[in-house]
Enzyme design. Structure first.
Site, PDB file in Angstrom:
ATOM      1  CD  GLU A  94      53.605 -15.831 -33.319  1.00 38.30           C
ATOM      2  OE1 GLU A  94      53.634 -15.819 -31.902  1.00 38.30           O
ATOM      3  OE2 GLU A  94      53.496 -14.567 -33.732  1.00 38.30           O
ATOM      4  CB  CYS A 107      50.499 -11.508 -41.904  1.00 41.65           C
ATOM      5  SG  CYS A 107      51.936 -10.830 -41.017  1.00 41.65           S
ATOM      6  CB  CYS A 114      63.457 -11.831 -35.902  1.00 40.94           C
ATOM      7  SG  CYS A 114      64.087 -10.536 -36.882  1.00 40.94           S
ATOM      8  CB  CYS A 118      62.861  -4.468 -33.839  1.00 46.60           C
ATOM      9  SG  CYS A 118      63.809  -4.543 -35.362  1.00 46.60           S
ATOM     10  CB  CYS A 121      59.635  -6.573 -32.554  1.00 43.66           C
ATOM     11  SG  CYS A 121      59.147  -7.961 -33.191  1.00 43.66           S
ATOM     12  CB  CYS A 338      55.756  -9.345 -35.234  1.00 37.52           C
ATOM     13  SG  CYS A 338      57.076 -10.062 -35.823  1.00 37.52           S
TER      14      CYS A 338
HETATM   15  N1  SAH Z   1      61.345  -7.926 -40.429  1.00 38.14           N
HETATM   16  C1  SAH Z   1      60.594  -7.306 -41.326  1.00 38.14           C
HETATM   17  C2  SAH Z   1      59.200  -8.212 -41.045  1.00 38.14           C
HETATM   18  C3  SAH Z   1      58.762  -8.614 -39.548  1.00 38.14           C
HETATM   19  S1  SAH Z   1      57.984  -7.365 -38.640  1.00 38.14           S
HETATM   20  C4  SAH Z   1      60.313  -6.098 -40.794  1.00 38.14           C
HETATM   21  O1  SAH Z   1      60.981  -5.549 -40.074  1.00 38.14           O
HETATM   22  O2  SAH Z   1      59.561  -5.365 -41.661  1.00 38.14           O
HETATM   23  C5  SAH Z   1      56.659  -6.839 -39.299  1.00 38.14           C
HETATM   24  C6  SAH Z   1      56.331  -5.390 -38.804  1.00 38.14           C
HETATM   25  O3  SAH Z   1      55.602  -5.561 -37.614  1.00 38.14           O
HETATM   26  C7  SAH Z   1      57.352  -4.427 -38.623  1.00 38.14           C
HETATM   27  O4  SAH Z   1      56.815  -2.948 -39.328  1.00 38.14           O
HETATM   28  C8  SAH Z   1      57.613  -4.149 -37.443  1.00 38.14           C
HETATM   29  O5  SAH Z   1      58.173  -3.052 -36.970  1.00 38.14           O
HETATM   30  C9  SAH Z   1      56.130  -4.300 -36.642  1.00 38.14           C
HETATM   31  N2  SAH Z   1      56.093  -4.821 -35.298  1.00 38.14           N
HETATM   32  C10 SAH Z   1      56.632  -5.671 -34.716  1.00 38.14           C
HETATM   33  N3  SAH Z   1      56.344  -5.780 -33.465  1.00 38.14           N
HETATM   34  C11 SAH Z   1      55.485  -4.997 -33.394  1.00 38.14           C
HETATM   35  C12 SAH Z   1      54.356  -4.401 -32.248  1.00 38.14           C
HETATM   36  N4  SAH Z   1      54.368  -4.888 -31.206  1.00 38.14           N
HETATM   37  N5  SAH Z   1      53.256  -3.488 -32.552  1.00 38.14           N
HETATM   38  C13 SAH Z   1      53.221  -2.937 -33.657  1.00 38.14           C
HETATM   39  N6  SAH Z   1      54.170  -3.321 -34.883  1.00 38.14           N
HETATM   40  C14 SAH Z   1      55.114  -4.265 -34.654  1.00 38.14           C
END
Ligand code: SAH
Length: 353
Positions: A94, A107, A114, A118, A121, A338
């Site tokens: 995406e 972006c 990944c 997390c 996410c 994401c």
């Molecule tokens: N791995 C890298 C980049 C990808 S995630 C990182 O962790 O920075 C990009 C950003 O989106 C991160 O800050 C992540 O915590 C956030 N993110 C992921 N899922 C999300 C969601 N459902 N709502 C808001 N932010 C989210």
């Protein structure tokens, strides 16, 4: 770990490499690069200043380009646009275009899936597939430029904040950056490019040694180890004190301000106590904080922080003299968080089959 999908993709090469790969003079490498990166022409027959024989040779190649656009979603609210793209081996990735006044931000994803898992996410839920090649990252930017009708005299901001952890695909990310910065193409300035990491310390140390003035963003989300390890499991490998030390090393070396990302989750990391922990973490760092309301992902045990709690969190930061912005939720109506679009698509693929 699966290796990147290897094939000859024009978009992963500099003008010089293109000329060499095709055994053509450097001038023709520069022309092809300009057609693709500046004029965003992907049909080689339309590259009218190339010798006909070369155009025919290029057309005969099946794998010149790495990605196909399979879905485009445009937000009715604010011009945010999300692309679902398919790689040559069927992986889905995406990319998102954000619009703020005249400014476009692209972006990009750095991996298919990944490995970091997390807990809030969407990307982590469907696991890790593989790292993306430089060509696959460059083409995301090219497709977004087409989708956003980017004018040839303007350059977008670029954030490696889509699916994946860019520092776990370091070399290909840097190669894509070099290609997107090339003045014969998009010519994006280093200061308009941000790499976002969940706290991969070797990557932060490597970035500190890069000649380019790239920006660094760190997804913190919690400033004590128990909570952070629960939200961002990478914290078990690189705990907060080590991360703080690495950020200080980075700033001593580069003297550049960093951004801290904090996704607000109700009753998890949105209390005044958590805000105060963040304030203590920031001591000794030159940082601004981006607070992001959580974009709900179905099936995950979180809820977005309500307005009142968001405001209280922000006011603690303000009182402590921290520069913080509460990012507006953008693209909620198009699954712009994401990994969401891919997750939905994979689900419906599974349901159909
Ligand atoms: N791995 C890298 C980049 C990808 S995630 C990182 O962790 O920075 C990009 C950003 O989106 C991160 O800050 C992540 O915590 C956030 N993110 C992921 N899922 C999300 C969601 N459902 N709502 C808001 N932010 C989210």
């Amino acid at each position: 770990m699966t290796a990147a999908f290897e094939a000859f993709h024009l978009t992963g090469s500099t003008p010089e490499e293109m000329a060499e790969l095709l055994s053509e003079p450097p001038r023709l490498g520069r022309q092809i690069f300009t057609w693709i990166h500046r004029k965003r022409v992907f049909n080689c027959s339309a590259m009218t200043d190339l010798p006909l024989q070369l155009r025919n040779r290029l057309n005969a190649q099946e794998t010149l380009f790495a990605l196909k656009v399979i879905e485009k979603k445009q937000s009715k609210q604010n011009g945010t646009c999300k692309l679902l793209l398919e790689c040559g081996d069927g992986e889905l990735i995406e990319s998102v275009l954000l619009r703020h006044k005249d400014r476009l931000t692209f972006c990009l994803s750095s991996q298919a899936g990944c490995a970091l898992n997390c807990s809030f996410c969407a990307t982590g839920q469907s696991g890790f597939r593989r790292s993306l090649s430089a060509a696959e990252m460059v083409e995301q930017a090219l497709h977004l430029a087409c989708a956003g009708n980017l004018q040839s005299n303007s350059t977008p901001n670029l954030v490696y904040m889509g699916m994946g952890e860019p520092f776990q695909n370091y070399d290909a990310v840097m190669k894509s950056i070099a290609l997107l910065m090339n003045p014969l193409g998009m010519g994006i300035g280093a200061r308009k490019i941000t790499i976002s990491t969940a706290g991969d310390i070797p990557g932060i140390d490597r970035l500190a040694e890069e000649p380019r003035q790239l920006r660094l963003s760190v997804s913190l989300h919690a400033a004590h180890d128990d909570l952070r390890s629960a939200l961002v499991p990478l914290n078990k490998k690189y705990p907060l004190q080590d991360l703080h030390d690495a950020l200080q090393r980075y700033q001593n070396r580069r003297g550049r301000q960093i951004t801290i990302e904090w996704t607000l989750l109700e009753n998890t990391n949105d209390s005044p106590e958590e805000a105060l922990r963040l304030v203590s973490f920031l001591k000794g760092l030159d940082a601004v904080v981006n607070v992001i309301p959580w974009n709900p992902v179905s099936g995950l045990p979180f809820t977005p922080s309500p307005q009142k709690r968001q405001d209280r969190f922000m006011s603690v930061l303000e009182h402590a003299g921290i520069t913080a912005t509460l990012r507006q939720e953008r693209g909620g109506d198009i699954d712009a968080a994401c990994g969401q679009l891919r997750m939905r698509r994979n689900r419906s693929f599974r349901e159909k089959s």
